[in-house]
Motif scaffolding. Structure first.
Motif, PDB file in Angstrom:
ATOM      1  N   GLY A 144       0.819  -1.213   0.000  1.00  7.04           N
ATOM      2  CA  GLY A 144       0.000   0.000   0.000  1.00  7.04           C
ATOM      3  C   GLY A 144       0.850   1.259   0.000  1.00  7.04           C
ATOM      4  N   MET A 145       1.931   1.228   0.751  1.00  5.56           N
ATOM      5  CA  MET A 145       2.843   2.373   0.793  1.00  5.56           C
ATOM      6  C   MET A 145       3.443   2.623  -0.589  1.00  5.56           C
ATOM      7  N   THR A 146       3.815   1.560  -1.257  1.00  2.47           N
ATOM      8  CA  THR A 146       4.391   1.688  -2.591  1.00  2.47           C
ATOM      9  C   THR A 146       3.366   2.245  -3.573  1.00  2.47           C
ATOM     10  N   ARG A 147       2.133   1.763  -3.508  1.00  2.00           N
ATOM     11  CA  ARG A 147       1.085   2.272  -4.397  1.00  2.00           C
ATOM     12  C   ARG A 147       0.706   3.713  -4.065  1.00  2.00           C
ATOM     13  N   GLY A 148       0.874   4.130  -2.828  1.00  2.00           N
ATOM     14  CA  GLY A 148       0.530   5.486  -2.426  1.00  2.00           C
ATOM     15  C   GLY A 148       1.457   6.552  -2.982  1.00  2.00           C
ATOM     16  N   VAL A 149       2.631   6.155  -3.386  1.00  2.00           N
ATOM     17  CA  VAL A 149       3.600   7.113  -3.912  1.00  2.00           C
ATOM     18  C   VAL A 149       3.243   7.540  -5.334  1.00  2.00           C
ATOM     19  N   MET A 150       2.639   6.676  -6.105  1.00  2.00           N
ATOM     20  CA  MET A 150       2.338   6.960  -7.509  1.00  2.00           C
ATOM     21  C   MET A 150       1.496   8.224  -7.709  1.00  2.00           C
ATOM     22  N   PRO A 151       0.417   8.453  -6.959  1.00  2.00           N
ATOM     23  CA  PRO A 151      -0.339   9.694  -7.158  1.00  2.00           C
ATOM     24  C   PRO A 151       0.488  10.947  -6.848  1.00  2.00           C
ATOM     25  N   VAL A 152       1.354  10.851  -5.865  1.00  2.00           N
ATOM     26  CA  VAL A 152       2.191  11.998  -5.511  1.00  2.00           C
ATOM     27  C   VAL A 152       3.124  12.339  -6.668  1.00  2.00           C
ATOM     28  N   VAL A 153       3.756  11.337  -7.245  1.00  5.49           N
ATOM     29  CA  VAL A 153       4.650  11.552  -8.388  1.00  5.49           C
ATOM     30  C   VAL A 153       3.868  12.120  -9.558  1.00  5.49           C
ATOM     31  N   THR A 154       2.665  11.619  -9.789  1.00  2.00           N
ATOM     32  CA  THR A 154       1.830  12.114 -10.876  1.00  2.00           C
ATOM     33  C   THR A 154       1.505  13.592 -10.697  1.00  2.00           C
ATOM     34  N   VAL A 155       1.150  13.987  -9.489  1.00  2.00           N
ATOM     35  CA  VAL A 155       0.842  15.398  -9.222  1.00  2.00           C
ATOM     36  C   VAL A 155       2.084  16.265  -9.410  1.00  2.00           C
ATOM     37  N   LEU A 156       3.233  15.816  -8.908  1.00  2.00           N
ATOM     38  CA  LEU A 156       4.471  16.594  -9.084  1.00  2.00           C
ATOM     39  C   LEU A 156       4.791  16.808 -10.562  1.00  2.00           C
ATOM     40  N   LEU A 157       4.671  15.759 -11.356  1.00  2.00           N
ATOM     41  CA  LEU A 157       4.930  15.888 -12.793  1.00  2.00           C
ATOM     42  C   LEU A 157       3.883  16.768 -13.467  1.00  2.00           C
ATOM     43  N   GLY A 158       2.637  16.679 -13.025  1.00  2.00           N
ATOM     44  CA  GLY A 158       1.592  17.534 -13.579  1.00  2.00           C
ATOM     45  C   GLY A 158       1.843  19.005 -13.293  1.00  2.00           C
TER      46      GLY A 158
END
Length: 184
Positions: free
Chosen positions: A109-123
């Protein structure tokens, strides 16, 4: 910027850039452009475009270029070590530690939780570059450039590096030509 500041800046990038090189780009931009004010946003964007055409991890290319540009060869080595050291250290620690916990749901779950954060940073980074393009070119040309780039890359399968190189060449040639009536 001195060597200590350079080391701290890229050490933070290495520590906080979880998710690979693309996740580190906004952090590098925040450190170099906003915090230490060593580069303008336009220069950072140009450097990022050129770095994306070269092979290898983007975070180390950025560290090497910025370190060399600001503090010469010693700065390049400093920035590269600072950006890679946290990853090496964390990989050793995480591999030893997480290998015994990898089957637990909270680790997954921790690993999957990082993906939205990276997506927002790139956006946010993408929107900043698009807004700068709008400011320099206007909405119409910025949208045409965006749409044309997507069409060429997706529709014709052209590699982004070829498109970036072609656009850089186009802009360079357009700026170098003297206007009618000007002395060459």
């Amino acid at each position: 910027m001195n060597h200590r500041d350079m080391f701290y800046a890229f050490f933070r990038v290495g520590m906080l850039g979880f998710g690979g090189g693309p996740a580190a780009i906004p952090i590098v931009e925040k450190e170099i452009v906003e915090k230490y004010k060593q580069m303008e946003q336009k220069e950072f964007g140009d450097m990022l475009a050129i770095a994306n055409t070269l092979p290898g991890p983007i975070a180390t290319k950025l560290a090497g270029y910025i370190g060399y540009r600001l503090l010469g060869t010693a700065g390049m080595i400093n920035a590269l070590i600072a950006s890679v050291f946290p990853t090496v250290l964390l990989m050793i620690l995480l591999l030893v530690t997480l290998s015994s916990f990898r089957d637990y749901a909270w680790v997954e779950g921790m690993t999957r939780g990082v993906m939205p954060v990276v997506t927002v940073l790139l956006g946010v980074l993408t929107w900043g570059f698009f807004a700068k393009s709008k400011q320099d070119l206007g909405w119409l040309y910025a949208l045409i450039l965006l749409g044309g780039s997507v069409l060429v890359i997706q529709g014709f399968g052209l590699h982004p590096a070829v498109l970036i190189a072609a656009l850089i060449l186009f802009v360079f040639m357009k700026r170098e030509r003297p206007k009618a009536g000007e002395a060459g």
